[in-house]
Motif scaffolding. Structure first.
Motif, PDB file in Angstrom:
ATOM      1  N   ARG A  20       0.840  -1.210   0.000  1.00  7.43           N
ATOM      2  CA  ARG A  20       0.000   0.000   0.000  1.00  7.43           C
ATOM      3  C   ARG A  20       0.871   1.255   0.000  1.00  7.43           C
ATOM      4  O   ARG A  20       0.577   2.226  -0.702  1.00  7.43           O
ATOM      5  CB  ARG A  20      -0.939   0.003   1.202  1.00  7.43           C
ATOM      6  CG  ARG A  20      -2.123  -0.935   1.061  1.00  7.43           C
ATOM      7  CD  ARG A  20      -3.183  -0.689   2.125  1.00  7.43           C
ATOM      8  NE  ARG A  20      -2.696  -0.818   3.489  1.00  7.43           N
ATOM      9  CZ  ARG A  20      -2.626  -1.951   4.184  1.00  7.43           C
ATOM     10  NH1 ARG A  20      -3.034  -3.083   3.630  1.00  7.43           N
ATOM     11  NH2 ARG A  20      -2.172  -1.958   5.422  1.00  7.43           N
ATOM     12  N   MET A  21       1.941   1.234   0.781  1.00  9.43           N
ATOM     13  CA  MET A  21       2.840   2.395   0.821  1.00  9.43           C
ATOM     14  C   MET A  21       3.528   2.594  -0.527  1.00  9.43           C
ATOM     15  O   MET A  21       3.681   3.722  -0.985  1.00  9.43           O
ATOM     16  CB  MET A  21       3.875   2.220   1.933  1.00  9.43           C
ATOM     17  CG  MET A  21       3.271   2.300   3.327  1.00  9.43           C
ATOM     18  SD  MET A  21       4.464   1.933   4.618  1.00  9.43           S
ATOM     19  CE  MET A  21       5.431   3.428   4.600  1.00  9.43           C
ATOM     20  N   LYS A  22       3.931   1.498  -1.174  1.00 10.25           N
ATOM     21  CA  LYS A  22       4.560   1.605  -2.494  1.00 10.25           C
ATOM     22  C   LYS A  22       3.589   2.212  -3.493  1.00 10.25           C
ATOM     23  O   LYS A  22       3.973   3.060  -4.308  1.00 10.25           O
ATOM     24  CB  LYS A  22       5.032   0.236  -2.976  1.00 10.25           C
ATOM     25  CG  LYS A  22       5.778   0.311  -4.304  1.00 10.25           C
ATOM     26  CD  LYS A  22       6.185  -1.046  -4.787  1.00 10.25           C
ATOM     27  CE  LYS A  22       6.926  -1.022  -6.103  1.00 10.25           C
ATOM     28  NZ  LYS A  22       6.606  -0.012  -7.065  1.00 10.25           N
ATOM     29  N   LYS A  23       2.329   1.813  -3.452  1.00 10.63           N
ATOM     30  CA  LYS A  23       1.324   2.387  -4.353  1.00 10.63           C
ATOM     31  C   LYS A  23       1.151   3.888  -4.097  1.00 10.63           C
ATOM     32  O   LYS A  23       1.000   4.665  -5.041  1.00 10.63           O
ATOM     33  CB  LYS A  23      -0.014   1.664  -4.197  1.00 10.63           C
ATOM     34  CG  LYS A  23      -0.039   0.302  -4.832  1.00 10.63           C
ATOM     35  CD  LYS A  23      -1.386  -0.369  -4.673  1.00 10.63           C
ATOM     36  CE  LYS A  23      -1.374  -1.762  -5.267  1.00 10.63           C
ATOM     37  NZ  LYS A  23      -2.646  -2.467  -5.085  1.00 10.63           N
ATOM     38  N   GLN A  24       1.182   4.293  -2.831  1.00 13.11           N
ATOM     39  CA  GLN A  24       1.069   5.718  -2.502  1.00 13.11           C
ATOM     40  C   GLN A  24       2.255   6.487  -3.064  1.00 13.11           C
ATOM     41  O   GLN A  24       2.103   7.581  -3.623  1.00 13.11           O
ATOM     42  CB  GLN A  24       0.992   5.921  -0.991  1.00 13.11           C
ATOM     43  CG  GLN A  24      -0.316   5.521  -0.379  1.00 13.11           C
ATOM     44  CD  GLN A  24      -0.312   5.689   1.135  1.00 13.11           C
ATOM     45  OE1 GLN A  24       0.720   5.555   1.787  1.00 13.11           O
ATOM     46  NE2 GLN A  24      -1.480   5.980   1.694  1.00 13.11           N
ATOM     47  N   ILE A  25       3.451   5.917  -2.917  1.00 13.01           N
ATOM     48  CA  ILE A  25       4.663   6.564  -3.436  1.00 13.01           C
ATOM     49  C   ILE A  25       4.585   6.676  -4.951  1.00 13.01           C
ATOM     50  O   ILE A  25       4.865   7.731  -5.535  1.00 13.01           O
ATOM     51  CB  ILE A  25       5.919   5.791  -2.990  1.00 13.01           C
ATOM     52  CG1 ILE A  25       6.113   5.939  -1.485  1.00 13.01           C
ATOM     53  CG2 ILE A  25       7.151   6.258  -3.749  1.00 13.01           C
ATOM     54  CD1 ILE A  25       7.151   4.988  -0.894  1.00 13.01           C
ATOM     55  N   ASP A  26       4.205   5.579  -5.617  1.00 15.20           N
ATOM     56  CA  ASP A  26       4.093   5.586  -7.081  1.00 15.20           C
ATOM     57  C   ASP A  26       3.076   6.617  -7.553  1.00 15.20           C
ATOM     58  O   ASP A  26       3.301   7.322  -8.538  1.00 15.20           O
ATOM     59  CB  ASP A  26       3.715   4.203  -7.600  1.00 15.20           C
ATOM     60  CG  ASP A  26       4.835   3.184  -7.465  1.00 15.20           C
ATOM     61  OD1 ASP A  26       5.995   3.588  -7.219  1.00 15.20           O
ATOM     62  OD2 ASP A  26       4.544   1.974  -7.598  1.00 15.20           O
ATOM     63  N   LYS A  27       1.957   6.708  -6.843  1.00 16.88           N
ATOM     64  CA  LYS A  27       0.918   7.670  -7.213  1.00 16.88           C
ATOM     65  C   LYS A  27       1.449   9.103  -7.088  1.00 16.88           C
ATOM     66  O   LYS A  27       1.226   9.943  -7.967  1.00 16.88           O
ATOM     67  CB  LYS A  27      -0.311   7.481  -6.324  1.00 16.88           C
ATOM     68  CG  LYS A  27      -1.483   8.321  -6.715  1.00 16.88           C
ATOM     69  CD  LYS A  27      -2.700   8.014  -5.847  1.00 16.88           C
ATOM     70  CE  LYS A  27      -3.879   8.876  -6.231  1.00 16.88           C
ATOM     71  NZ  LYS A  27      -5.056   8.600  -5.415  1.00 16.88           N
ATOM     72  N   ALA A  28       2.183   9.379  -6.007  1.00 21.97           N
ATOM     73  CA  ALA A  28       2.755  10.721  -5.819  1.00 21.97           C
ATOM     74  C   ALA A  28       3.771  11.036  -6.911  1.00 21.97           C
ATOM     75  O   ALA A  28       3.779  12.143  -7.465  1.00 21.97           O
ATOM     76  CB  ALA A  28       3.390  10.836  -4.434  1.00 21.97           C
TER      77      ALA A  28
END
Length: 111
Positions: A20-28
């Motif tokens: 989930r954190m990786k997805k947040q980073i990728d989205k940013a």
């Protein structure tokens, strides 16, 4: 045996949290890329004297075949907006200053 199941469950929860954190980073990061791309397009539109440098940067930094083909129409469009005096000027920074640079821009136009 119950301890192993609890540990496996905690491990899976940690992996899920990391994903989930990786997805947040990728989205940013993707959001930043979109904003920078829009900024670069606005610069090309509003400051045509910077187009030769933008084209040179595209040729230098965009190396993936899929990305190159994505930018072909953009390169073609902004290439048509290069002011004639920009191609002839060699005294200002960030502008075409040699025959090689100018040839590179025209080669991009012919692709």
């Amino acid at each position: 045996m119950a301890d192993i199941k609890k540990l496996e469950q905690k491990r899976q929860e940690a992996l899920d949290r990391a994903n989930r954190m990786k997805k947040q980073i990728d989205k940013a990061l993707n959001g930043q890329k979109f904003v920078l791309g829009g900024m670069l397009m606005a610069i090309a539109e509003n400051e045509p004297d910077r187009i030769p440098q933008i084209l040179a940067d595209i040729d230098k930094y965009v190396t993936r075949k899929a990305d190159i083909s994505r930018l072909e129409s953009f390169k073609s469009e902004i290439g048509n907006n290069i002011p004639k005096d920009t191609l002839l000027s060699s005294s200002e920074p960030n502008k075409a200053s040699s025959d090689d640079d100018i040839g590179q821009f025209f080669k991009a136009e012919l692709k």
